[in-house]
Design a protein around this motif. Structure first.
Motif, PDB file in Angstrom:
ATOM      1  N   GLY A 116     -36.574  10.346  -9.959  1.00  0.00           N
ATOM      2  CA  GLY A 116     -35.987   9.042 -10.615  1.00  0.00           C
ATOM      3  C   GLY A 116     -35.547   9.473 -12.009  1.00  0.00           C
ATOM      4  O   GLY A 116     -35.387  10.547 -12.411  1.00  0.00           O
ATOM      5  N   VAL A 117     -35.656   8.468 -12.755  1.00  0.00           N
ATOM      6  CA  VAL A 117     -35.140   8.755 -14.157  1.00  0.00           C
ATOM      7  C   VAL A 117     -36.092   8.077 -14.929  1.00  0.00           C
ATOM      8  O   VAL A 117     -36.679   7.008 -15.075  1.00  0.00           O
ATOM      9  N   ALA A 118     -36.211   8.505 -16.398  1.00  0.00           N
ATOM     10  CA  ALA A 118     -37.275   8.239 -17.458  1.00  0.00           C
ATOM     11  C   ALA A 118     -36.368   8.189 -18.659  1.00  0.00           C
ATOM     12  O   ALA A 118     -35.627   8.954 -18.947  1.00  0.00           O
ATOM     13  N   HIS A 119     -36.686   6.864 -19.422  1.00  0.00           N
ATOM     14  CA  HIS A 119     -35.852   6.941 -20.647  1.00  0.00           C
ATOM     15  C   HIS A 119     -36.531   6.237 -21.597  1.00  0.00           C
ATOM     16  O   HIS A 119     -37.441   5.255 -21.464  1.00  0.00           O
ATOM     17  N   HIS A 120     -36.651   6.843 -22.844  1.00  0.00           N
ATOM     18  CA  HIS A 120     -37.391   6.180 -24.076  1.00  0.00           C
ATOM     19  C   HIS A 120     -36.735   6.144 -25.557  1.00  0.00           C
ATOM     20  O   HIS A 120     -35.859   7.176 -25.483  1.00  0.00           O
ATOM     21  N   GLU A 121     -36.773   5.292 -26.081  1.00  0.00           N
ATOM     22  CA  GLU A 121     -36.216   5.021 -27.404  1.00  0.00           C
ATOM     23  C   GLU A 121     -37.174   5.226 -28.588  1.00  0.00           C
ATOM     24  O   GLU A 121     -38.278   4.649 -28.312  1.00  0.00           O
ATOM     25  N   ILE A 122     -37.111   5.838 -29.640  1.00  0.00           N
ATOM     26  CA  ILE A 122     -37.810   5.904 -30.714  1.00  0.00           C
ATOM     27  C   ILE A 122     -36.745   5.711 -31.940  1.00  0.00           C
ATOM     28  O   ILE A 122     -35.795   6.252 -32.159  1.00  0.00           O
ATOM     29  N   ALA A 123     -37.467   4.900 -32.859  1.00  0.00           N
ATOM     30  CA  ALA A 123     -36.588   4.607 -34.239  1.00  0.00           C
ATOM     31  C   ALA A 123     -36.952   5.770 -35.122  1.00  0.00           C
ATOM     32  O   ALA A 123     -38.179   6.279 -35.105  1.00  0.00           O
ATOM     33  N   VAL A 124     -35.986   6.345 -35.473  1.00  0.00           N
ATOM     34  CA  VAL A 124     -35.942   7.570 -36.411  1.00  0.00           C
ATOM     35  C   VAL A 124     -34.830   7.346 -37.744  1.00  0.00           C
ATOM     36  O   VAL A 124     -34.414   6.487 -37.975  1.00  0.00           O
TER      37      VAL A 124
END
Length: 373
Positions: free
Chosen positions: A307-315
């Motif tokens: 499947g797919v994993a997606h993550h977002e981080i503030a930078v």
């Protein structure tokens, strides 16, 4: 040969000896530890695999001097099961050994001392060379250098020039560099006194043994570099490591001289996101897509079988956006040895390496080569 010795002290020496002894030895005696009991009240434990040698002197009540070699794996196993306190070790006929503690008795088959190879001696040096000169250094500094670079040493024993760490030192600063061809790590720390005319390559197993010794002796130790071997003296223990006599790759050419984009991000936050992404990444390549945009770093792992994993981080991003692929495990390994709370990721273009540095400008950097996505 007969002596009485403290179980805990004997076990400590055997614990190091068994990591040095050659478990796949073509010469059976290399799987043994050599025990020499002397009339001055000491027992010397020695082990070697012909590349790494360890000698440790421990106090004992020697009733009868002598020497014997015994399989270190089984001797360690026996001593480990015995209760603390004094135990008795005695040499029997035909090179057998007898160990007694309380009502417990063991007999182990040994081999004669004459079968055991001669160990490197810093006093004699290599043929035609002078005795090795020793320099007093702080053990925990050398241990820290190893700990922050050992993870990117190549495990491919056929690539001898990559199967070790490069150590350089000018008398004030020591630098270690390692690479496996896909990533590179460089770390420098102040280290007074050690002067090397040229860099030396310490093989991978030698690094691990050095660190084991230094973890026991974090204070002052003595380091000597000969033509063929590195010697470390720590208390009553001496370790010798045969150096890799090859040329290390020109690592400075691998480190990017400039960058167009830099990201500042919390180390723990990025490490956590990578660990979550790596779970879904392809098992062999661990590929993750890194996408930079204004104020955001996105990590995507796409596995056709899972499947797919997606993550977002503030930078904090300086420069334009970017999209590139990297091995998540390589990024994680570099982040795990950085001590600070913030890290900097530097990029040039999509097919250029990523450079990872601490946020506090400590003299550490890791270079990770990109992957096509």
């Amino acid at each position: 040969m007969e002596f009485e010795i403290d179980q805990a002290r004997f076990l400590s020496a055997l614990s190091l000896a068994q990591t040095v002894a050659d478990k796949r030895a073509t010469m059976p005696v290399l799987a043994n530890v050599l025990l020499r009991a002397s009339s001055d009240g000491h027992v010397v434990c020695s082990a070697t695999d012909m590349m790494i040698s360890l000698t440790e002197t421990i106090p004992a009540d020697v009733r009868s001097p002598g020497s014997l070699t015994v399989g270190v794996k089984h001797l360690h196993g026996v001593i480990k099961t015995l209760p603390g306190g004094e135990l008795r070790f005695r040499g029997l006929d035909n090179h057998w050994a007898q160990i007694n503690a309380g009502k417990s008795e063991f007999k182990l088959m040994g081999m004669p001392e004459t079968d055991f190879p001669a160990l490197p001696d810093p006093e004699r040096g290599a043929k035609g060379s002078k005795p090795v000169a020793f320099t007093t250094i702080t053990g925990h500094v050398l241990s820290d250098l190893i700990q922050k670079t050992e993870f990117s040493v190549s495990t491919d024993e056929a690539r001898v020039n990559l199967n070790g760490v490069l150590l350089e030192s000018d008398g004030t600063t020591a630098t270690m560099v390692s690479t496996d061809g896909h990533r590179l790590t460089k770390y420098a720390r102040p280290l007074e006194g050690l002067v090397l005319d040229k860099g030396i390559i310490i093989p991978r197993k030698g690094m691990l043994e050095l660190r084991r010794v230094l973890d026991r002796h974090p204070g002052e130790v003595q380091l000597g570099i000969g033509d063929q071997c590195l010697f470390l003296k720590a208390g009553e223990l001496m370790l010798s490591v045969k150096l890799n006599n090859v040329a290390f790759p020109p690592y400075k050419q691998v480190i990017p001289a400039a960058h167009k984009r830099e990201v500042r991000v919390g180390r723990d936050e990025l490490l956590g996101a990578l660990r979550r992404a790596e779970v879904m990444a392809p098992e062999k390549t661990a590929t993750v897509r890194v996408r930079l945009s204004d104020g955001t770093l996105e990590l995507t792992a796409d596995n056709p079988d899972l499947g797919v994993a997606h993550h977002e981080i503030a930078v904090e991003l300086q420069g334009e956006g970017l999209e590139a692929g990297f091995n998540a495990r390589y990024l994680m390994a570099a982040l795990e040895v950085i001590d600070g709370e913030e890290v900097r990721l530097q990029f040039q273009n999509e097919l250029d390496p990523c450079v990872i540095k601490p946020g506090d400008d400590a003299d550490f950097l890791a270079v990770v080569m990109p992957m096509r996505i």
